[in-house]
Design an enzyme around this catalytic site. Structure first.
Site, PDB file in Angstrom:
ATOM      1  N   GLU A 192       0.798  -1.225   0.000  1.00 45.77           N
ATOM      2  CA  GLU A 192       0.000   0.000   0.000  1.00 45.77           C
ATOM      3  C   GLU A 192       0.831   1.275   0.000  1.00 45.77           C
ATOM      4  O   GLU A 192       0.477   2.254  -0.650  1.00 45.77           O
ATOM      5  CB  GLU A 192      -0.932   0.060   1.232  1.00 45.77           C
ATOM      6  CG  GLU A 192      -1.947  -1.034   1.309  1.00 45.77           C
ATOM      7  CD  GLU A 192      -1.512  -2.114   2.263  1.00 45.77           C
ATOM      8  OE1 GLU A 192      -0.337  -2.530   2.172  1.00 45.77           O
ATOM      9  OE2 GLU A 192      -2.322  -2.551   3.081  1.00 45.77           O
ATOM     10  N   ASP A 246      -2.130  -5.226   3.621  1.00 43.71           N
ATOM     11  CA  ASP A 246      -2.250  -5.545   5.047  1.00 43.71           C
ATOM     12  C   ASP A 246      -3.082  -6.805   5.308  1.00 43.71           C
ATOM     13  O   ASP A 246      -3.975  -7.142   4.520  1.00 43.71           O
ATOM     14  CB  ASP A 246      -2.871  -4.362   5.794  1.00 43.71           C
ATOM     15  CG  ASP A 246      -1.895  -3.197   5.939  1.00 43.71           C
ATOM     16  OD1 ASP A 246      -0.692  -3.421   5.752  1.00 43.71           O
ATOM     17  OD2 ASP A 246      -2.342  -2.073   6.231  1.00 43.71           O
ATOM     18  N   ASP A 260      -5.723  -7.823   6.822  1.00 37.26           N
ATOM     19  CA  ASP A 260      -7.082  -7.730   7.355  1.00 37.26           C
ATOM     20  C   ASP A 260      -8.064  -7.667   6.187  1.00 37.26           C
ATOM     21  O   ASP A 260      -7.668  -7.800   5.025  1.00 37.26           O
ATOM     22  CB  ASP A 260      -7.229  -6.519   8.288  1.00 37.26           C
ATOM     23  CG  ASP A 260      -6.911  -5.200   7.577  1.00 37.26           C
ATOM     24  OD1 ASP A 260      -6.647  -5.206   6.354  1.00 37.26           O
ATOM     25  OD2 ASP A 260      -6.906  -4.152   8.247  1.00 37.26           O
ATOM     26  N   GLU A 297      -9.701  -5.165   4.913  1.00 38.88           N
ATOM     27  CA  GLU A 297      -9.423  -4.044   4.023  1.00 38.88           C
ATOM     28  C   GLU A 297      -8.244  -4.358   3.123  1.00 38.88           C
ATOM     29  O   GLU A 297      -8.258  -4.082   1.919  1.00 38.88           O
ATOM     30  CB  GLU A 297      -9.139  -2.779   4.844  1.00 38.88           C
ATOM     31  CG  GLU A 297      -9.220  -1.487   4.056  1.00 38.88           C
ATOM     32  CD  GLU A 297     -10.642  -1.110   3.680  1.00 38.88           C
ATOM     33  OE1 GLU A 297     -10.798  -0.405   2.663  1.00 38.88           O
ATOM     34  OE2 GLU A 297     -11.578  -1.522   4.373  1.00 38.88           O
ATOM     35  N   TYR A 340       1.208  -5.745  13.459  1.00 35.65           N
ATOM     36  CA  TYR A 340       0.095  -5.069  12.799  1.00 35.65           C
ATOM     37  C   TYR A 340      -0.869  -4.485  13.829  1.00 35.65           C
ATOM     38  O   TYR A 340      -1.235  -5.149  14.796  1.00 35.65           O
ATOM     39  CB  TYR A 340      -0.636  -6.047  11.880  1.00 35.65           C
ATOM     40  CG  TYR A 340      -1.618  -5.374  10.964  1.00 35.65           C
ATOM     41  CD1 TYR A 340      -1.215  -4.336  10.127  1.00 35.65           C
ATOM     42  CD2 TYR A 340      -2.953  -5.768  10.943  1.00 35.65           C
ATOM     43  CE1 TYR A 340      -2.118  -3.712   9.286  1.00 35.65           C
ATOM     44  CE2 TYR A 340      -3.859  -5.154  10.099  1.00 35.65           C
ATOM     45  CZ  TYR A 340      -3.434  -4.127   9.273  1.00 35.65           C
ATOM     46  OH  TYR A 340      -4.334  -3.500   8.443  1.00 35.65           O
ATOM     47  N   ARG A 389      -4.023  -3.293  13.590  1.00 38.71           N
ATOM     48  CA  ARG A 389      -5.482  -3.444  13.513  1.00 38.71           C
ATOM     49  C   ARG A 389      -5.841  -4.878  13.891  1.00 38.71           C
ATOM     50  O   ARG A 389      -5.760  -5.782  13.080  1.00 38.71           O
ATOM     51  CB  ARG A 389      -5.991  -3.091  12.111  1.00 38.71           C
ATOM     52  CG  ARG A 389      -5.837  -1.611  11.796  1.00 38.71           C
ATOM     53  CD  ARG A 389      -6.461  -1.221  10.473  1.00 38.71           C
ATOM     54  NE  ARG A 389      -6.322   0.203  10.238  1.00 38.71           N
ATOM     55  CZ  ARG A 389      -5.301   0.774   9.608  1.00 38.71           C
ATOM     56  NH1 ARG A 389      -4.325   0.012   9.134  1.00 38.71           N
ATOM     57  NH2 ARG A 389      -5.235   2.079   9.446  1.00 38.71           N
ATOM     58  N   HIS A 394      -4.798 -12.225  13.691  1.00 39.74           N
ATOM     59  CA  HIS A 394      -3.391 -12.056  14.031  1.00 39.74           C
ATOM     60  C   HIS A 394      -3.248 -11.598  15.481  1.00 39.74           C
ATOM     61  O   HIS A 394      -4.216 -11.401  16.184  1.00 39.74           O
ATOM     62  CB  HIS A 394      -2.709 -11.071  13.076  1.00 39.74           C
ATOM     63  CG  HIS A 394      -3.619 -10.058  12.488  1.00 39.74           C
ATOM     64  ND1 HIS A 394      -4.132 -10.164  11.214  1.00 39.74           N
ATOM     65  CD2 HIS A 394      -4.160  -8.936  12.995  1.00 39.74           C
ATOM     66  CE1 HIS A 394      -4.920  -9.139  10.962  1.00 39.74           C
ATOM     67  NE2 HIS A 394      -4.954  -8.384  12.029  1.00 39.74           N
TER      68      HIS A 394
END
Length: 688
Positions: free
Chosen positions: A9, A82, A84, A86, A299, A301, A342
């Site tokens: 990203e 990432d 997740d 998203e 990470y 989130r 995670h």
């Protein structure tokens, strides 16, 4: 030429990963999403199974063409967004945007360290369509809500308004709390403090009960207090009971996204958005001398407090070496109720201590890293051991109780103590060694009148905690949600607490009347559970959306027909326009409140709102000190005679001069502590 193309990203993440993978891999950044729903229309085909219409985000066209060129040259394409929902959706959109004629490999890692990244590339996987569907369902759901309710609000209330699933619930929570405060009726109650002496030691206690009562005796008024005081006979109190216990206090679990936002708000005064921005930087990589660029935290989130065995093992070794074997704790991971894809937010290596990393971090990066590191290490340490003492003192049937505690073994408190939303008094009551049936003397018996207090307004930390406990939204959505309700002028901050505006209350009332499900906590919580079930493959996303929209659309039609138009009158500013003489009014703009002429559009005069302190300028002694804002939003103070007088100060002048050197005094704030200091010398006094 690199055989492999890796797409992440952000440029920072690309830079870090590129160093780990070597020359055979070219790592580039997509700068987040490349495709999204159009902004100019709803972009959902409700007649065709709610199929979304995705377009290339405006301004991303050249970047997409560049990525397509790179993709054509590559033998393998790795999508490393990432780990997740998203991130999965970003990877899915990339694959569609770059073309279906290539084979794509999905790689995920919870931490950006050399070993974690290299291992993930050894075991790439296919795209997880269930995660994509869950993210897509959330996006479509929010689009259907926002793009159906907002036009109604524009037409009936005011242009530029919006409503959304999570933001509407957050706003209602703030308004409900404000209504509780408005409707609160204080109730009187009393307490009686006792100051006691035993030999050379002094300690305190509180009236507990009358001996004849089976439970604590309430003191609702002065008459009840006088009755208790009249029963006392002299200064001697008999020690009825002495109860000693050993109490264990356990450390908090490592951070989840939500608890990280809460604790950084409490301890560092960081807004949720700032916390997430700094955490992203620490996750993506910091250039460390001797190591190169390395991610310092996992990470950020996550809903999980789970920690890998490798991370535990390293931390246990550090704790034993640093503090001793007796400081090692043993505790199982807490079962997560949310996504457990995670680990908790933790340092990627305990051995990278905050002090060692300090030279490579900005001040705020260091403070957040230290918070994460301290919390993680403390979570694996032994509980603190407290020696608690409870003594009951009796004078003619009037019983006072004294509680005290001392730390016998600090355990995890050697490293970290969890913050609280409200200021708490520390129990420093040291009770001397005393035995049953001994006598102590009272030096002072002091009655105090109190009134019950209304519940406190929401701080950002408390609001985040309430949203999470209610199962509303996801921790990663809290920062933009809170930012939205402030930008829309639905709420404002007063002493770091949220207060609803008139506009916010009007919008919430209309949404509540015509769209009751949208602001219903249980309904919104159930919707989050259904999104989780989509991610787990247990529900079809089209059916979930259809079930919602079938009942929602009639509500929209009813609101369009029945909602009455509401005129929000501009608030008078109390001054006249210097250009045409018409009254000035307060208006709400993109960047907050400002003053404008009420004769608009014939007169377009506007001016910023000036907050005067009532303090004469210490430099020119003619002007008045006013509050200003820098381009970055930081408050500073200056003279209203600028540019004739160039006085500025980051600290707030208080209108008095220093008794030592006669320069002006300023108010210095550090967290909840306020001091008055001289702007020139070392003079300092307490703000109170």
């Amino acid at each position: 030429m690199a055989d492999n193309l890796v797409i992440v990203e952000s440029p920072a993440k690309a830079k870090t990963i590129g160093k780990y993978l070597g020359r055979r891999y070219k790592v580039v950044a997509s700068m987040g999403h490349l495709r999204d729903l159009p902004r100019s229309q709803i972009g959902i085909d409700v007649e065709n199974n709610y199929q979304p219409k995705y377009i290339t985000i405006r301004g991303k066209g050249p970047l997409l063409q560049e990525l397509k060129k790179e993709a054509k040259k590559a033998k393998k394409i790795f999508l490393a967004s990432d780990p997740d929902r998203e991130g999965e959706a970003i990877a899915w959109h990339l694959a569609h945007a770059l073309g279906d004629d290539k084979e794509y490999y999905r790689v995920v890692f919870n931490e950006i360290t050399k070993d974690a990244v290299k291992n993930s590339f050894k075991e790439p996987r296919e795209m997880d369509q269930q995660l994509v569907d869950a993210q897509q369902a959330r996006r479509i759901l929010d689009r259907l809500v926002g793009y159906n309710i907002s036009p109604v609000l524009w037409k009936k209330v005011k242009k530029g308004l919006s409503a959304g699933r999570v933001q509407s619930v957050a706003l209602k929570l703030i308004i409900d709390r404000e209504n509780e405060i408005r409707n609160f009726k204080p109730e009187e109650y009393w307490s009686i403090d006792g100051h006691f002496k035993y030999k050379r030691s002094k300690f305190t206690g509180k009236f507990h009960k009358l001996e004849k009562d089976s439970k604590k005796t309430e003191l609702p008024n002065k008459e009840a207090v006088d009755k208790v005081l009249s029963q006392l006979n002299g200064d001697d109190f008999n020690v009825d009971t002495v109860e000693k216990k050993e109490k264990l206090r356990y450390p908090a679990y490592p951070f989840t996204t939500s608890t990280l936002q809460q604790e950084s708000a409490r301890k560092l005064n960081f807004r949720a958005r700032k916390t997430m921005m700094l955490a992203q930087q620490l996750y993506e990589g910091i250039d460390i001398k001797g190591e190169g660029t390395v991610g310092l935290i996992t990470y950020m989130r996550t809903d999980s407090t789970r920690v890998s065995n490798e991370a535990k093992s390293e931390a246990y070794s550090y704790i034993e070496d640093k503090f001793g074997k007796e400081f090692l704790g043993k505790r199982k991971d807490k079962k997560s109720e949310g996504q457990d894809a995670h680990e908790a937010v933790r340092p990627t290596s305990t051995l990278r201590t905050p002090q060692d990393m300090k030279p490579y971090l900005s001040r705020d990066q260091y403070r957040l890293y230290k918070l994460v590191w301290d919390r993680f290490v403390a979570s694996l340490m032994a509980p603190a051991v407290l020696d608690t003492v409870r003594v009951d003192l009796n004078n003619n049937g009037v019983i006072f109780r004294s509680n005290g505690s001392t730390i016998k073994f600090k355990g995890f408190l050697q490293v970290y103590e969890e913050g609280t939303d409200e200021k708490q008094e520390k129990n420093e009551n040291i009770i001397p060694e005393i035995a049953k049936d001994e006598t102590v003397k009272s030096e002072k018996i002091e009655p105090n009148q109190h009134f019950t207090q209304p519940p406190p307004r929401y701080t950002e930390a408390r609001l985040v905690k309430t949203l999470e406990e209610s199962g509303i939204g996801r921790p990663s959505t809290y920062a933009p949600t809170i930012e939205t309700i402030q930008k829309r002028n639905y709420v404002k901050l007063d002493q770091r607490r949220f207060v609803p505006t008139e506009l916010g209350e009007i919008v919430s009332e209309q949404v509540s009347d015509y769209f009751p499900d949208i602001i219903d906590v249980d309904f919104t919580k159930d919707m989050e559970k259904q999104l989780d079930e989509i991610a787990e493959g247990n529900k079809d996303w089209v059916k979930v959306i259809d079930e919602f929209y079938t009942s929602f659309r009639p509500q929209v039609e009813k609101a369009e027909e029945e909602m009455e138009e509401i005129e929000i009158k501009d608030e008078p500013a109390g001054i006249d326009c210097e250009k045409c003489g018409s009254p000035m009014v307060y208006k709400m703009g993109r960047y907050g409140k400002f003053m404008a002429c009420s004769n608009f559009p014939n007169c377009r005069n506007t001016k910023p709102i000036v907050k005067k302190l009532g303090v004469t300028c210490p430099k020119c002694e003619k002007g008045e000190v006013i509050e200003r804002k820098s381009k970055k939003g930081r408050i500073f103070y200056g003279c209203d005679q600028y540019p004739d007088c160039d006085f500025v100060s980051w600290d707030k002048p208080i209108g008095r001069n220093c008794p030592k050197c006669d320069h002006y005094l300023v108010e210095k704030r550090k967290g909840k502590t306020v001091k008055v200091k001289c702007s020139n010398c070392d003079y300092e006094e307490d703000a109170n």
